[in-house]
Write a protein that holds these residues in place. Structure first.
Motif, PDB file in Angstrom:
ATOM      1  N   GLU A  65      -0.786 -10.362  -9.502  1.00 54.80           N
ATOM      2  CA  GLU A  65       0.397 -10.358 -10.355  1.00 54.80           C
ATOM      3  C   GLU A  65       0.148 -11.029 -11.705  1.00 54.80           C
ATOM      4  N   SER A 245      -2.219   0.514  -2.691  1.00 55.00           N
ATOM      5  CA  SER A 245      -1.637   0.662  -4.024  1.00 55.00           C
ATOM      6  C   SER A 245      -0.493   1.653  -4.069  1.00 55.00           C
ATOM      7  N   GLY A 246      -0.379   2.509  -3.082  1.00 56.24           N
ATOM      8  CA  GLY A 246       0.711   3.474  -3.138  1.00 56.24           C
ATOM      9  C   GLY A 246       1.024   4.074  -1.786  1.00 56.24           C
ATOM     10  N   ALA A 285       3.473  -7.189   2.537  1.00 49.23           N
ATOM     11  CA  ALA A 285       2.813  -7.505   1.268  1.00 49.23           C
ATOM     12  C   ALA A 285       3.237  -8.850   0.700  1.00 49.23           C
ATOM     13  N   ALA A 418       7.908  -8.485  -2.042  1.00 47.74           N
ATOM     14  CA  ALA A 418       7.156  -7.361  -2.628  1.00 47.74           C
ATOM     15  C   ALA A 418       7.611  -6.082  -1.933  1.00 47.74           C
ATOM     16  N   HIS A 420       7.608  -3.145  -3.167  1.00 51.25           N
ATOM     17  CA  HIS A 420       7.033  -1.974  -3.852  1.00 51.25           C
ATOM     18  C   HIS A 420       6.671  -0.831  -2.898  1.00 51.25           C
ATOM     19  N   LEU A 421       5.918  -1.142  -1.859  1.00 48.81           N
ATOM     20  CA  LEU A 421       5.415  -0.065  -1.001  1.00 48.81           C
ATOM     21  C   LEU A 421       6.572   0.647  -0.302  1.00 48.81           C
ATOM     22  N   GLN A 424       8.413   2.758  -3.133  1.00 42.36           N
ATOM     23  CA  GLN A 424       7.664   3.878  -3.709  1.00 42.36           C
ATOM     24  C   GLN A 424       7.915   5.182  -2.965  1.00 42.36           C
ATOM     25  N   LYS A 546       5.595  -7.535 -12.405  1.00 47.19           N
ATOM     26  CA  LYS A 546       5.674  -8.182 -11.090  1.00 47.19           C
ATOM     27  C   LYS A 546       6.378  -9.532 -11.181  1.00 47.19           C
ATOM     28  N   PHE A 572      10.248   1.659  -8.611  1.00 47.45           N
ATOM     29  CA  PHE A 572       8.893   1.173  -8.300  1.00 47.45           C
ATOM     30  C   PHE A 572       7.992   2.377  -8.133  1.00 47.45           C
ATOM     31  N   PRO A 574       3.914   3.905  -7.827  1.00 47.47           N
ATOM     32  CA  PRO A 574       2.509   3.556  -7.618  1.00 47.47           C
ATOM     33  C   PRO A 574       1.761   3.673  -8.945  1.00 47.47           C
ATOM     34  N   TYR A 576       0.476   0.029  -7.111  1.00 46.70           N
ATOM     35  CA  TYR A 576       0.947  -1.347  -7.049  1.00 46.70           C
ATOM     36  C   TYR A 576       0.119  -2.244  -7.967  1.00 46.70           C
TER      37      TYR A 576
END
Lengths: 985, 179, 106
Positions: A65, A245-246, A285, A418, A420-421, A424, A546, A572, A574, A576
């Motif tokens: 980050e 990452s995605g 994460a 986190a 994000h995942l 996404q 982030k 969000f 990808p 990440y």
């Protein structure tokens, strides 16, 4: 000053010094260090200059980050910009350089932008650089390019290797902290095929650095035991240094594996992109700590509280002997304890909350650490490093109550899961007011191909920030209540900070976005979070916000008078973490960039001066250069020699599709515009293939092999498409028709033997009667030539006496060589694709892709002779009867001869009288093929012209960009041997 | 450096290859296959013999491998058998259309895992299976010829590209020791 | 990236092995058809938000065309089936109805 303590640092090996350089200066760290920790240990707190104002910046975070400590790493072919020092493992000989400054990191002239910052607010570029336009090009753009930006683009091709790895599993656990390990243990024990990936080089996430206690054991012992159990499970695979990452549809996941042991230019790839297909994803994460928004929060020495204790625990590094902790939550107290335990001074914990209590607050009191509740940092003192802080009341406009000298500030604005995942792949997040963060909404998760949720979230990423909670959540057990005192949402510090302070209060460190910028965006009407993001560039840097996104949303919401849930989040997306282009490209570079298809005679061509041209993925000789010929000279020689003596063309790339079965004739009658069912075995016929829309798609010669078998030749680029087209209709429309197809393109080498001596050279090879009587024009025969099994087709695309000989591909080179040997006395020369094109144009033969472009029907090209009048149906027939297709105004094929003999430019348009609806000159035709004809010693062209065939002899004007006009006369497209006498030899 | 995952890539000599398309469930099919000594492979299965292999390609398509020297005669025999049985089938000699490679060693599965979107774990793919898929950007088919060895075929025109891919992927398996 | 099971070879094929072919169950209109029917056949395509029937070819695998029923929003795949059929199989329609109450085939 930042330094390494004489002891501590669980990840470093003090017996293994590692030498590296920073901005050319030789430095030393230890094995296990990151570049950031090694720089801090050497008192290099200043690690870069900011993007816009060139503010001095130091490291603020511990991991991916990190927004500030971006480095140019390596040199030459191994140079790479924008590498985060916090995740760059230190290795012997590493060359690092800071970015975005001139002439040096310490003295940066661009810092003048900082003094002008009041004149460089959000949207400055949009507002200022619009007029006058030349000023943009000559004044503003060069200045901005010089002063803004991050790393330098590499100048050389990357010297390292990359590759992919396809992996499959039932459960992918993203994150090897406590919750992730628990989740892997749980699913592993159920017998699932589990893949556990951790972005760091060690297991356990924050638990070990934080000194958590888990199940009555030290975190270290618990993690070791969990990892040992997982490693013993055959159905579980664990891997460190892989960052997920995605997460995409249907359980597709991308992850990037760093190979820390890779040496630049070494045998191994530098990074590997894992392309994973999983049944379920468990996202573990963790959470990312948020900065607090106070003036001077970007001065080197201000660091996230969690990061500060990581540097201490992992590397034995401290930012300075005196650190002030500033927080709105309990977690940062741990930093105070860790510093105290390491013998460092913590003069004050500044806690923005009203006085409250919890076990850790009580412990701080018991340890004699002074706590100032309801307080804030008004301002950090210092330039290139922290020298002190001014303390004020949180509910104030920032008038300083006291000033404390210190070397470092540990800040914590709370932690953001986190998500994000989860997000996404389509999962929704909800705002948790009490915890002041967005957490995944378990009722609205991403769903997979079976319609069932496929991403779940555990641990801190799920909003369970305390270790005991993560332990339970990862195991799928009920989560106990936390013991920490509640966080207070603090989005500005102090609450009533005036403009003077807000202008020095950074939200997005990497893109230099301040609180005042977001407030300005709100005032100017950028109410949507997506608009405000783009206007201010908040969260658009390589760290993708982030650290900054939640703080930015809160400031925007505050300025708009809305609550955070009403503001919503930006999407969000990808990846990440940033992926290098090399990792995305994988092995597809250099010779493996894309497949290069080679014919069986390719090596011969290459050794004989082939001047290559790509045709689809094939490479074909455009011509064969002799001595110091230019390509134009070589092409002219090849045309002339073929017309006068003998030419050989490698036609192996032509598509060859076998169509067989009781219904094959009927099928081909549907596929081609003319009749193929009445072709006699042993005979060939030229055919046109159209799409259902009526447009000409492909052409070629069809040979009837026997009663129920036909061989369809296609264009070089069209073989796979035509074969797919045939299979499409056979499988999905006429599935009851008894027809099988086989694409035999690569089974045969095919050589066109062309010119007045064509028959003579084949007779020298011996084995087949190829006389005009035995093998008339448009016939084919099977036999042996020079002892090689062959099919000989008496067809011509050049207007000359011509035979196309197909032999098994493995013997193509042998036949070619024999033809060259036997042809020597007859004047044989190989010719390439350009001579082929010129000779066909001299004869007025159309070429798919030149005369056709997806909008042309056979009737436009004067090919009515190849369209059956008898058939009630064929592909495209219905469409060709539509009014637009039968419109007499459609452009039709003609030949074009320039009056001065010059060559018309390809694609040139003819203009007529008058103007069109938008005031342009009327277009009345265009050039589709144009060449210099060596045979006629003049320029010849084909084109599509309105009413063309009715306008023979008329002169058209083709204006050029230069202003000149080329005049050309409409003529028959058949320029050479219109009677076809040569063809029959 | 993951020495124990060593992988050998070898370009193989041409062999005989025959394409058979037809209704594989038809009455005449067993007799036709027996000409080359094969029975009908199950879906996505391969039947291997001394001389070659019978590969299941689709519900109406097989590829039959034999020694290079015997292919011409086998094609003639099969075609005449089809005529006699009045079978609607297509038999073609495609021996020259493809290139062959052997990938062998403890890293063979990993090597193909880098290039093909196929589950090549022991649970996902093993001896007896054949898979048509893509290798990077071109079509291929492969099957196992032993516990650690694969045979892979691709079109002849892209054999240099495929050989390059395989050698590149086989070079180093560093960081994959745990798989 | 989608994953679809090819009904011919049984492979759960990822999208990179497949080639898309647009809307399924189009009825070919020959030269005898009306201009309106021809226009419909050549140019008009359904573009539903929700359940959609589409054509895919297992291009890098067995080479067969097959049909799939998919939700264009959630990406849920209700089923794949062989292409030699002019209407979606009843069993698949029942599956979709169960998953999407209120949905009716067009």
């Amino acid at each position: 000053m930042s330094l390494r303590l004489s002891q501590g640092g669980r990840l470093i090996d003090r017996s293994k010094p590692v030498k590296f350089s920073f901005n050319g200066k030789a430095l030393s760290g230890f094995a296990g260090d990151t570049l950031a920790s090694a720089l801090l240990a050497s008192d290099h707190m200043l690690m870069g200059r900011s993007f816009k104002y060139h503010r001095p910046r130091g490291v603020v975070a511990r991991g991916h980050e990190e927004p500030n400590a971006l480095m140019n790493i390596g040199a030459g072919v191994f140079f790479e910009p924008n590498q985060r020092a916090t995740v760059t493992p230190l290795r012997e000989g590493l060359e690092a350089a800071s970015q975005n400054h001139w002439p040096s990191l310490e003295t940066d002239i661009g810092a003048v932008n900082g003094m002008l910052s009041r004149f460089l607010p959000a949207g400055f570029y949009y507002k200022t650089f619009i007029h006058p336009r030349p000023a943009w090009k000559h004044l503003f753009e060069p200045f901005i390019r010089q002063s803004a930006g991050l790393g330098k683009a590499p100048k050389e091709a990357d010297g390292d290797q990359y590759e992919y790895l396809y992996q499959f599993c039932d459960v992918l656990v993203a994150g090897g902290g406590v919750a992730g390990l628990q989740a892997a243990l749980r699913t592993g024990r159920e017998g699932k095929r589990v893949l556990l990936l951790e972005q760091a080089a060690v297991w356990g996430g924050r638990a070990i650095s934080d000194g958590d206690e888990l199940d009555g054991q030290s975190a270290e012992a618990w993690v070791a035991q969990a990892v040992a159990e997982l490693e013993a499970m055959a159905n579980v695979t664990l891997c460190l240094n892989v960052v997920v990452s995605g997460v995409y549809d249907h359980g597709y996941v991308l992850a990037a594996q760093a190979l820390p042991d890779h040496l630049p230019g070494g045998e191994s790839p530098r990074e590997r992109l894992w392309r994973i297909r999983t049944g379920k994803v468990i996202a573990a994460a963790g959470a990312i700590e948020r900065p607090l928004s106070f003036a001077g929060n970007d001065i080197p020495g201000v660091m996230l509280a969690g990061a500060m204790r990581d540097y201490l625990a992992d590397f034995g590094v401290v930012v300075g002997p005196r650190s002030v902790v500033v927080t709105n939550n309990d977690d940062a107290y741990r930093t105070a304890f860790a510093l105290k335990a390491a013998g460092q001074a913590v003069p004050l914990i500044v806690d923005a909350r009203p006085e409250c209590d919890s076990p850790i607050i009580a412990a701080a009191r018991a340890a004699g650490i002074e706590i100032a509740f309801g307080s804030a940092i008004a301002k950090v003192e210092g330039g290139k490093r922290v020298t002190g802080v001014q303390i004020c009341a949180q509910n104030s406009a920032g008038s300083a109550l006291r000033e404390i000298a210190c070397d470092a500030v540990a800040m914590s604005g709370g932690w953001s899961p986190a998500v994000h995942l989860f997000s996404q792949a389509g999962g929704k997040v909800i705002w948790d007011e009490a915890s002041a963060f967005f957490r995944p909404d378990a009722t609205r998760p991403p769903t997979g191909d079976d319609g069932v949720p496929f991403v779940s979230v555990v641990g801190a990423a799920n909003g369970y920030l305390e270790a005991a909670q993560a332990l339970a959540d990862g195991a799928g057990e009920p989560v106990p209540d936390g013991v920490q005192a509640a966080i207070a949402a603090v989005w500005r510090m102090p609450a009533e900070a005036p403009a003077k302070l807000r202008e020095k209060t950074w939200l997005d460190f990497q893109n230099d976005v301040k609180v005042s910028d977001v407030q300005l965006a709100a005032r100017e009407g950028f109410e949507s979070v997506e608009h405000a993001k783009r206007y201010t560039t908040l969260g658009m840097a390589t760290d993708q916000g982030k650290l900054s996104n939640i703080n930015g949303l809160a400031v925007l919401g505050d300025a708009l008078g809305r609550e955070i849930p009403q503001v919503g989040t930006t999407t969000f997306r990808p990846p990440y973490v940033p992926l290098t282009l090399g990792t995305v490209a994988g092995e597809a570079r250099g010779p493996l960039f894309q497949p290069l298809r080679k014919t069986p005679m390719d090596a011969w061509h290459d050794s004989q001066g082939a001047y290559w041209e790509p045709v689809g993925h094939w490479r074909r000789p455009y011509c064969f250069l002799r001595g110091d010929e230019t390509p134009e000279q070589a092409v002219a020689r090849e045309v002339t020699n073929t017309r006068q003596n003998l030419g050989l063309l490698d036609a192996s790339t032509l598509g060859k599709i076998l169509v067989k079965g009781p219904d094959a004739g009927r099928f081909l009658d549907m596929l081609y515009t003319n009749m193929m069912s009445n072709l006699k075995p042993g005979r060939c016929r030229y055919g046109l293939m159209c799409s259902e829309n009526g447009f000409l798609m492909d052409d070629g010669v069809v040979a009837r092999i026997d009663e129920d078998t036909w061989l369809c030749h296609t264009t070089s680029g069209g073989a796979d498409h035509v074969h797919g087209h045939m299979e499409d209709w056979l499988q999905t429309e006429w599935w009851d028709w008894q027809v099988y197809t086989a694409n035999l393109t690569e089974q045969y080498a095919q050589i066109a033997v062309v010119g007045p001596q064509a028959r003579a050279v084949l007779e020298r090879l011996g084995g087949m009667d190829l006389s005009a009587e035995a093998l008339p024009f448009m016939a084919w025969a099977e036999g042996e030539l020079a002892g090689i099994p062959a099919r000989v087709f008496r067809i011509s695309f050049s207007g000359e006496l011509s035979f196309e000989v197909a032999v098994p591909a493995g013997r193509g080179l042998e036949l070619w060589q024999r033809l060259m040997d036997e042809g020597e006395a007859l004047g044989v020369m190989p010719y390439g694709t350009e001579a082929l094109h010129i000779m066909r144009a001299e004869k007025g033969f159309i070429m798919i892709g030149d005369e056709t472009d997806g909008t042309v029907i056979p009737q436009d090209l004067g090919l009515n002779w190849a369209i059956s009048k008898k058939k009630t149906d064929y592909m495209g027939k219905a469409a060709q009867a539509r009014s637009h297709m039968t419109d007499p105004e459609r452009w039709k094929l003609v030949g074009l001869e320039t009056l001065d003999g010059s060559v018309l430019p390809d694609g040139a348009y003819a203009v007529g009288a008058g103007e069109n609806a938008v005031g342009q000159r009327n277009m009345i035709g265009r050039v589709t093929s144009t060449y210099h004809s060596p045979t006629l010693s003049r320029g010849i062209a084909m084109g599509l012209v309105v009413h063309g065939p009715e306008r023979m002899g008329e002169v058209l004007e083709f204006p050029q960009i230069s202003g000149d006009v080329i005049k050309a006369r409409i003529v028959s497209p058949v320029f050479f041997d219109p009677e076809g006498e040569r063809l029959h030899g | 450096m993951a020495e124990h995952l060593h992988t050998e890539v070898t370009a193989l000599e041409p062999c005989g290859m025959i394409l058979l398309r037809g209704d594989l469930e038809a009455e005449w099919a067993p007799d036709l296959l027996s000409i080359m000594g094969y029975s009908l492979p199950e879906q996505r299965q391969v039947i291997q013999s001394e001389a070659g292999a019978a590969l299941w390609f689709s519900p109406d398509e097989l590829m039959l491998l034999c020694e290079a020297g015997s292919v011409a005669e086998a094609v003639v025999q099969m075609q005449s058998a089809c005529r006699e049985a009045q079978a609607h089938a297509l038999v073609a000699d495609i021996s020259d259309a493809r290139a062959r490679f052997a990938i062998s060693g403890p890293g063979a599965r990993l090597t193909l895992s880098k290039l093909c979107p196929v589950d090549l774990s022991e649970a996902g793919f093993g001896p007896g299976h054949v898979r048509r898929t893509r290798i990077a950007q071109v079509a291929c088919a492969f099957w196992m010829t032993g516990p650690e060895s694969f045979e892979l075929i691709c079109f002849r025109s892209v054999s240099e590209y495929v050989e390059g891919l395989l050698r590149n992927a086989a070079r180093s398996h560093m960081g994959l020791e745990m798989l | 990236m989608l994953i679809l099971t090819c009904p011919y070879c049984g492979v759960r094929a990822e999208e990179t092995e497949l080639a898309p072919g647009g809307e399924a169950h189009l009825k070919r209109v020959d030269p005898e058809g009306s201009p309106e029917a021809l226009e419909e056949y050549l140019f008009h395509r359904a573009n539903p938000k929700g359940v959609h029937f589409e054509r895919w070819r297992h291009a890098y695998g067995c080479g067969k065309w097959f049909l799939a029923a998919r939700d264009t929003v959630s990406m849920e795949v209700f089923g794949t089936y062989p292409a030699q059929i002019s209407e979606p199989p009843q069993e698949l329609i029942d599956t979709i109805r169960a998953r999407r109450p209120g949905w009716e085939p067009v």
